[in-house]
Write a protein that holds these residues in place. Structure first.
Motif, PDB file in Angstrom:
ATOM      1  N   GLU A   1       5.600 109.283  28.884  1.00  0.00           N
ATOM      2  CA  GLU A   1       5.831 110.347  29.875  1.00  0.00           C
ATOM      3  C   GLU A   1       5.368 109.920  31.262  1.00  0.00           C
ATOM      4  OE1 GLU A   1       3.744 110.553  27.353  1.00  0.00           O
ATOM      5  OE2 GLU A   1       1.777 110.827  28.286  1.00  0.00           O
TER       6      GLU A   1
ATOM      7  N   ASP B   1      18.345 114.274  30.572  1.00  0.00           N
ATOM      8  CA  ASP B   1      17.983 113.280  31.592  1.00  0.00           C
ATOM      9  C   ASP B   1      17.889 111.906  30.953  1.00  0.00           C
ATOM     10  OD1 ASP B   1      17.730 115.459  33.191  1.00  0.00           O
ATOM     11  OD2 ASP B   1      15.530 115.403  33.314  1.00  0.00           O
TER      12      ASP B   1
ATOM     13  N   TRP C   1       8.189 108.610  33.207  1.00  0.00           N
ATOM     14  CA  TRP C   1       9.038 109.672  33.773  1.00  0.00           C
ATOM     15  C   TRP C   1       8.458 110.213  35.073  1.00  0.00           C
ATOM     16  CZ3 TRP C   1      13.864 110.970  32.424  1.00  0.00           C
ATOM     17  CH2 TRP C   1      14.334 110.524  31.176  1.00  0.00           C
ATOM     18  N   GLN C   2       7.108 110.315  35.118  1.00  0.00           N
ATOM     19  CA  GLN C   2       6.479 110.900  36.312  1.00  0.00           C
ATOM     20  C   GLN C   2       6.816 110.115  37.578  1.00  0.00           C
ATOM     21  OE1 GLN C   2       2.368 111.028  35.170  1.00  0.00           O
ATOM     22  NE2 GLN C   2       2.742 112.646  33.634  1.00  0.00           N
TER      23      GLN C   2
ATOM     24  N   ILE D   1      16.920 107.508  31.831  1.00  0.00           N
ATOM     25  CA  ILE D   1      16.513 106.426  32.732  1.00  0.00           C
ATOM     26  C   ILE D   1      17.295 105.177  32.350  1.00  0.00           C
ATOM     27  CG2 ILE D   1      14.593 104.947  33.473  1.00  0.00           C
ATOM     28  CD1 ILE D   1      12.660 107.165  32.829  1.00  0.00           C
TER      29      ILE D   1
ATOM     30  N   ALA E   1       9.487 107.978  37.844  1.00  0.00           N
ATOM     31  CA  ALA E   1      10.867 107.492  37.861  1.00  0.00           C
ATOM     32  C   ALA E   1      11.570 107.932  39.150  1.00  0.00           C
ATOM     33  CB  ALA E   1      11.617 108.017  36.643  1.00  0.00           C
TER      34      ALA E   1
ATOM     35  N   ARG F   1      13.870 111.187  26.827  1.00  0.00           N
ATOM     36  CA  ARG F   1      12.586 111.662  26.310  1.00  0.00           C
ATOM     37  C   ARG F   1      12.677 111.748  24.789  1.00  0.00           C
ATOM     38  NH1 ARG F   1      13.352 114.667  31.003  1.00  0.00           N
ATOM     39  NH2 ARG F   1      11.775 114.250  32.596  1.00  0.00           N
TER      40      ARG F   1
END
Lengths: 84, 365, 304
Positions: B192, B96, B195-196, B98, B198, B126
């Motif tokens: 992180e 993954d 990410w939560q 971003i 995103a 990540r």
């Protein structure tokens, strides 16, 4: 949405412009025609049938040609499952 | 400070007063020169087009704006192609990622994508997939850079990104991040949490953008912590546009403050609100600004001094508007960014080394 | 008023003051430079350029200054700047005139996207224009320099400007830049032209700029539909060969030689297709200048 590929045919050649990548490719006219058909959604047996009907080639030749072209077009970014 | 035409122009865009411009008499040549220097000419051109006054501008200056629009369009096409290519490569390994900064603005076609020009693509993975991502990218035509051992170590030990990669054929530079802030300056930054929240891209599972608020916070961190003020006004304009688009329209001011506190980014947020408001007249409510000022934590330098430096650094480095000491201000802000990033015992040898390389005429990062 | 109408002191005053404002092809330039070699270069090689008033719109504000600081005593250098942006690293001071020429090329190529800009010479005679794209070593500039002393008119030595608006090639008749052996070849070929100063040891070798003859720059038109596309290939000792080039191949070669095809994108593709459609295209291999001139005459008069 306008087509992602632009084709300019001259005699037995064709120049193809890819609007996404900005790349230009020179192809034999027949190969470009096949690319055009692929981008119109004509694939597999339909594509082979069209080729046999419109050009003097055998079933085996058509099969081999379309599969090898499909591979090379994919690697050039000219066809992709995500936008066709 | 003397008013700067480009800044006045951007302020009147924000106020929606562009349509009142007297297109036959406006000093277009000066605007073109300043905006070209600030890397904002395509954005200026787009604003003129949106305001419907491009056609009223005399032919010669209009041509420069039309050309700038062409550049922006080509830039967006090239960026989106890079994103597709990265997606193809990383998706193959189920990694993954971003999109960050300019590439995210352009892919999501947000307000900061307007006439946005840039040369690097920035993505974040990540930390656990960083090594895999680097390996597969290098295998797919993204070359590792030729930095020397010292610079390699500097990146890998202290930074939130690996040394830049470059595409073999297209020469595009890719910055591969695992966070948005250097671990050396903010050791436990909770990446992180980004990410939560995103936002997944449409029809492309595994591809994400930061949430709108996080996008603004990242833009603020980047501008006020990384010390690259050559494009200071451009970056401030990004912030102005995104604050107007995402916060003002949805009245998300409190959400912005809360999120900054949650991520520990109160200080860059305060600077972002303060300076967009002061330089570009971004309509930040007074009580929000005060609240942001209260919640910012540790300060590195007194406000008065920072004002002096930032306000000078946001003026384009062009002969028609350059402020005295602008170069010094940019240099001091560059030092400051390193100061924030690194503890003293690391910083000092680093700067000495950079200074030495600069004297010898070599380029360092 | 033309640059040739300015006396030496006026020219220098402009260059070291507010800037010398002049037109070259469709572009307007303001140049500031205190380096004497630049003043001599402009006076000698841009005599036909029209000077501009203070209220004229300027496309490119350019400075070429000596790099300040301690280094100027040890290793004097010149830096080119376009509105404060410096596209190149500083060059040795002796290369100042080359820095100006390359810098102006850079300004045009990086911001004039109303044209598709093709790395190419363009010459015209009797309304027939020939595009001569040039990869290094093709002999494009040598050929161009010779042609403009044989009745051809200089449209451009370095870049063909194909207009997106009208599909015509627009003229930008700047000095012809010759390198290394080409300089002697052209000096042996014609005594006529005015030359700039020899610039030695650049990244492209030794350079001299040649001013186009009066007959070749003064009269209109300034835009024309091209008729021939000829890719020159110099090859010592070969036989002259004129080979028709397929339109597909010609398009690909043109695109490869275009500076800003990536900016114009799909529109650029359509422009190239339309242009090539209307052209006769050739590959042209030649062993020396005489054969080259004969070959161009042959292509443009009778059918080869």
């Amino acid at each position: 949405m306008p087509s992602l590929l632009a084709f300019q045919f001259w005699d037995d050649e064709c120049v193809v412009y890819n609007r996404l990548s900005g790349d230009t490719h020179l192809l034999p006219a027949l190969h470009a025609e096949i690319l055009q058909l692929i981008t119109e959604g004509i694939r597999g047996d339909n594509l082979i049938a069209r080729l046999i009907a419109e050009h003097a080639i055998s079933h085996d030749e058509a099969t081999e040609l379309t599969s090898s072209l499909y591979k090379s077009y994919k690697s050039l970014g000219l066809v992709d499952s995500s936008w066709n | 400070m003397k008013p700067v035409l480009l800044i006045e122009f951007l302020r009147s865009c924000g106020a929606g007063e562009l349509t009142k411009t007297e297109a036959q008499r406006y000093p277009w040549e000066l605007l073109i020169r300043q905006s070209r220097r600030a890397n904002l000419i395509s954005r200026v051109a787009l604003f003129l087009q949106e305001a419907g006054i491009l056609d009223d501008i005399p032919a010669q200056p209009r041509q420069h704006f039309l050309n700038a629009l062409r550049i922006a369009k080509a830039n967006a096409r090239a960026t989106n192609w890079e994103v597709r290519d990265l997606y193809r490569i990383l998706r193959g390994q189920n990694i993954d990622f971003i999109l960050l900064k300019g590439s995210a603005y352009i892919w999501s076609e947000n307000s900061a994508s307007k006439g946005r020009l840039f040369s690097d693509v920035d993505i974040m993975v990540r930390e656990s997939s960083l090594e895999d991502a680097e390996r597969v990218l290098v295998h797919s035509g993204w070359m590792g850079s030729t930095l020397n051992g010292y610079d390699q170590r500097y990146y890998r030990q202290w930074m939130h990104e690996i040394p830049p990669l470059q595409h073999l054929k297209r020469q595009t530079t890719l910055d591969l991040h695992h966070s948005i802030i250097p671990p050396v300056s903010y050791p436990d930054f909770p990446a992180e949490k980004l990410w939560q929240q995103a936002i997944p891209a449409e029809d492309m599972p595994g591809l994400f953008m930061l949430s709108h608020i996080d996008m603004i916070l990242h833009s603020a961190v980047h501008l006020f912590h990384e010390g690259e003020f050559d494009q200071g006004l451009r970056d401030l304009s990004d912030l102005d546009l995104m604050i107007r688009e995402y916060i003002l329209d949805g009245d998300l001011w409190e959400g912005l403050l809360l999120r900054a506190a949650e991520l520990g980014l109160e200080l860059p947020l305060y600077y972002a609100l303060n300076y967009t408001q002061r330089v570009l007249a971004t309509p930040v409510p007074e009580q929000i600004l005060q609240k942001a000022a209260r919640q910012r934590g540790r300060r590195h330098l007194p406000d008065g001094l920072l004002d002096l430096l930032f306000l000078a650094a946001f003026v384009p480095d062009h002969e028609t508007c350059r402020v005295r000491g602008g170069k010094v201000a940019r240099f001091l802000l560059f030092i400051r960014s390193h100061w924030i990033k690194m503890p003293w015992h690391l910083l000092f040898p680093h700067l000495v080394r950079k200074g030495w390389l600069r004297l010898r005429g070599e380029n360092s990062h | 008023m033309l640059i040739s109408d300015l006396d030496c002191n006026t020219l220098k005053t402009h260059l070291s003051g507010q800037g010398l404002r002049f037109r070259t092809g469709p572009f307007s330039v303001s140049l500031r430079a205190t380096i004497p070699a630049i003043a001599r270069h402009i006076a000698k090689l841009y005599p036909h350029s029209e000077t501009l008033d203070n209220d004229a719109f300027i496309d490119f504000h350019i400075t070429t200054h000596q790099v300040a600081g301690l280094r100027r005593w040890l290793k004097p250098q010149v830096v080119f700047s376009f509105d404060g942006y410096k596209p190149f690293k500083p060059l040795p001071l002796a290369q100042a005139a080359a820095a100006f020429e390359w810098g102006l090329n850079w300004c045009i190529a990086s911001s004039s996207h109303q044209y598709l800009i093709i790395h190419s010479a363009v010459v015209e005679k009797d309304g027939q224009a020939v595009i001569l794209p040039g990869s290094p070593g093709s002999g494009k500039s040598t050929l161009c320099a010779a042609l403009i002393h044989r009745g051809w008119r200089l449209f451009s030595d370095e870049m063909a400007l194909l207009s997106a608006a009208d599909g015509m090639i627009h003229s930008v008749p700047r000095p012809v830049s010759l390198k290394n052996q080409s300089i002697e070849i052209i000096k042996a070929f014609t005594q006529e032209p005015v030359w700039g100063e020899r610039i030695e040891g650049t990244t492209k070798g030794d350079i001299e700029h040649m001013c186009a003859p009066d007959s070749s720059v003064r009269q209109p038109p300034t835009a024309i539909h091209a008729k021939y596309l000829v890719f020159p290939h110099y090859q010592s000792g070969c036989l002259t060969e004129i080979t028709p080039l397929s339109k597909g191949r010609a398009s690909m070669n043109l695109i490869e030689n275009a500076f800003n095809f990536n900016i114009l994108g799909h529109q650029g593709f359509e422009m190239v297709s339309d242009l090539v459609d209307s052209l006769e295209c050739y590959d042209f291999t030649y062993p020396d200048l005489k054969q080259a001139l004969d070959g161009i005459e042959q292509i443009t008069s009778a059918k080869p």
